[in-house]
Design a protein around this motif. Structure first.
Motif, PDB file in Angstrom:
ATOM      1  N   ALA A 182       8.064   3.348  -3.620  1.00 48.98           N
ATOM      2  CA  ALA A 182       8.578   4.566  -2.845  1.00 48.98           C
ATOM      3  C   ALA A 182       9.984   4.234  -2.997  1.00 48.98           C
ATOM      4  O   ALA A 182      10.765   5.127  -3.199  1.00 48.98           O
ATOM      5  N   MET A 183      10.583   3.049  -2.700  1.00 51.05           N
ATOM      6  CA  MET A 183      12.051   2.801  -2.952  1.00 51.05           C
ATOM      7  C   MET A 183      12.697   3.022  -4.288  1.00 51.05           C
ATOM      8  O   MET A 183      13.773   3.924  -4.425  1.00 51.05           O
ATOM      9  N   LEU A 184      11.892   2.419  -5.324  1.00 51.39           N
ATOM     10  CA  LEU A 184      12.372   2.284  -6.500  1.00 51.39           C
ATOM     11  C   LEU A 184      11.978   3.635  -7.361  1.00 51.39           C
ATOM     12  O   LEU A 184      12.437   3.750  -8.359  1.00 51.39           O
ATOM     13  N   GLY A 185      11.028   4.176  -6.712  1.00 47.84           N
ATOM     14  CA  GLY A 185      10.554   5.305  -7.716  1.00 47.84           C
ATOM     15  C   GLY A 185      11.550   6.447  -8.192  1.00 47.84           C
ATOM     16  O   GLY A 185      11.646   6.612  -9.372  1.00 47.84           O
ATOM     17  N   SER A 190       8.766   6.397 -12.466  1.00 47.65           N
ATOM     18  CA  SER A 190       7.979   5.822 -11.505  1.00 47.65           C
ATOM     19  C   SER A 190       6.510   5.403 -11.760  1.00 47.65           C
ATOM     20  O   SER A 190       5.957   4.385 -10.985  1.00 47.65           O
ATOM     21  N   GLU A 191       6.220   5.538 -13.022  1.00 45.78           N
ATOM     22  CA  GLU A 191       4.902   5.342 -13.559  1.00 45.78           C
ATOM     23  C   GLU A 191       5.022   3.879 -14.451  1.00 45.78           C
ATOM     24  O   GLU A 191       4.107   3.499 -14.933  1.00 45.78           O
ATOM     25  N   LEU A 198      11.078  -0.918   6.179  1.00 43.33           N
ATOM     26  CA  LEU A 198      11.551   0.621   6.297  1.00 43.33           C
ATOM     27  C   LEU A 198      10.548   1.608   5.744  1.00 43.33           C
ATOM     28  O   LEU A 198      10.914   2.731   5.940  1.00 43.33           O
ATOM     29  N   ALA A 199       9.749   1.173   4.818  1.00 40.92           N
ATOM     30  CA  ALA A 199       8.729   2.132   4.447  1.00 40.92           C
ATOM     31  C   ALA A 199       9.195   3.674   4.195  1.00 40.92           C
ATOM     32  O   ALA A 199       8.885   4.500   4.691  1.00 40.92           O
ATOM     33  N   ALA A 209       4.722  -4.094  -1.745  1.00 38.46           N
ATOM     34  CA  ALA A 209       4.285  -3.175  -2.880  1.00 38.46           C
ATOM     35  C   ALA A 209       4.716  -1.716  -2.972  1.00 38.46           C
ATOM     36  O   ALA A 209       5.067  -0.933  -3.533  1.00 38.46           O
ATOM     37  N   ALA A 210       4.021  -1.087  -1.825  1.00 36.94           N
ATOM     38  CA  ALA A 210       4.164   0.228  -1.357  1.00 36.94           C
ATOM     39  C   ALA A 210       5.429   0.652  -1.133  1.00 36.94           C
ATOM     40  O   ALA A 210       6.038   1.683  -1.744  1.00 36.94           O
ATOM     41  N   SER A 211       6.164   0.023  -0.255  1.00 39.63           N
ATOM     42  CA  SER A 211       7.525   0.291   0.118  1.00 39.63           C
ATOM     43  C   SER A 211       8.443   0.089  -1.238  1.00 39.63           C
ATOM     44  O   SER A 211       9.453   0.999  -1.525  1.00 39.63           O
TER      45      SER A 211
END
Length: 387
Positions: free
Chosen positions: A107-110, A29-30, A171-172, A102-104
């Motif tokens: 969170a989705m791909l992390g 995720s980083e 969907l956040a 970008a935030a979603s």
């Protein structure tokens, strides 16, 4: 972004990278600096069509009003209701859409990237042990440079897509889902199409409100879609020892994608993964097709010029230039256009057979969602679910 708590700094292991040899492994995720991607994309994207301050203020006010006005017609047509207390629509500019997505995406791909990196790291460790050597740790500076480069690539994609999206139900996965209207894109589209602005804004709002009612009136659906997307995302990343082979296959298939002979999702997936991908695609076709059907069936009593808007909008979807079509194919957006069409055919056919209430059995559970073959054969879904 959360700050990292201060810790004692030991002596560096090697010149050039201050990270000690005992540094923790880099998490997947980083690997993408999502904050950098959002900032860079916000700087890259053009602001949108010219408009005076009063016109912009009126646009924002009318879009908020359209979001509220769409609730009743959607509930009546779809026979589904958004629960009380659901956050109202948020009107954003292109950088605002970019920040939200970008935030979603992060969170989705992390979890997907964490899983991929963990698998690769374990495979590397096993190979290193067999060779009798120690696996080097990845320094923080090296990781930071890599995540910034990746973030730059993501920024280019986000900036381009942000000029195309009219509205979205975000969907956040990391927080509160929200309905978004991208004001400059709606203004640009209605000018290009030369349609009645009030009607067009409500028409867009009805489509997006249908997505909101899908995900809020059906409590399990949001997490089901998130989990399905993460699962297939993790599965589609090749095992470390096949990475080179798959990259070669993808590169060799790209000309076919650019010519429109296949889509990027089919190129990225193995035959086994295509079955899982087909399941996710069937659900997305349902969601998009249902929203398109409700948008059109709300009717001229609510949106007087609905037929004209649909006719011109369909022509706009087909009339993209060569560069635009190429980018859509590379990003899988051509497949999304097919989802609108195929899903709408499915929804109309099922509704013709069993009515709206019969169609709404599709929302009963994950087991009643259409299977891939049923999108093209609505009668098969009716037979399976209704007997």
């Amino acid at each position: 972004m959360n700050s990292i708590p201060a810790t004692p700094v030991p002596a560096p292991a090697e010149p050039g990278d201050p990270t000690p040899a005992t540094a923790p492994d880099v998490r997947g995720s980083e690997l993408v600096d999502w904050g950098f991607a959002a900032t860079a994309a916000g700087r890259l994207v053009p602001p949108g069509p010219r408009a005076g301050r009063r016109e912009v203020e009126a646009l924002v006010t009318q879009l908020r009003s359209a979001g509220e006005r769409a609730v009743g017609p959607v509930a009546s047509t779809a026979r589904m209701e958004t629960p009380p207390g659901t956050p109202p629509a948020l009107v954003v500019d292109r950088p605002g859409w970019i920040r939200a997505n970008a935030a979603s995406m992060g969170a989705m791909l992390g979890p997907v990237l964490d899983d991929v990196v963990s698998r690769k790291r374990e495979a590397d460790r096993q190979r290193a042990e067999q060779a009798g050597r120690t696996l080097p740790e990845v320094g923080q500076r090296t990781q930071k440079v890599g995540s910034t480069i990746t973030g730059t690539e993501v920024a280019g994609i986000l900036s381009w897509i942000s000029t195309k999206v009219l509205g979205q139900y975000d969907l956040a996965p990391q927080g509160t889902p929200r309905l978004l209207f991208v004001a400059p894109n709606i203004l640009s589209a209605e000018r290009e199409l030369e349609v009645d602005p009030s009607d067009f804004r409500l028409w867009v709002a009805v489509h997006e409100e249908t997505h909101r009612v899908q995900f809020t009136a059906v409590p399990w659906l949001r997490q089901h879609v998130i989990d399905s997307a993460r699962s297939i995302g993790s599965e589609m990343v090749p095992e470390p020892d096949r990475m080179g082979q798959r990259l070669g296959e993808i590169v060799s298939a790209l000309p076919g994608v650019l010519r429109g002979e296949t889509d990027i999702t089919q190129v990225l997936a193995t035959p086994e993964q295509r079955e899982r991908l087909a399941e996710v695609t069937a659900v997305m076709s349902l969601l998009e097709g249902h929203a398109d059907v409700v948008m059109d069936e709300v009717g001229p009593s609510v949106i007087p010029s609905v037929a004209e808007i649909r006719r011109k909008f369909q022509r706009r979807r087909k009339g993209a230039g060569n560069v635009d079509k190429m980018l859509r194919r590379l990003l899988g957006m051509e497949a999304k256009m097919r989802q609108y069409r195929d899903g709408a055919v499915f929804v109309r056919a099922v509704t013709d057979q069993v009515g709206v209430d019969g169609f709404n059995q599709v929302w009963s559970s994950p087991q009643t969602l259409p299977r891939p073959a049923e999108i093209a054969d609505p009668a098969a879904w009716v037979a399976r679910v209704h007997g």
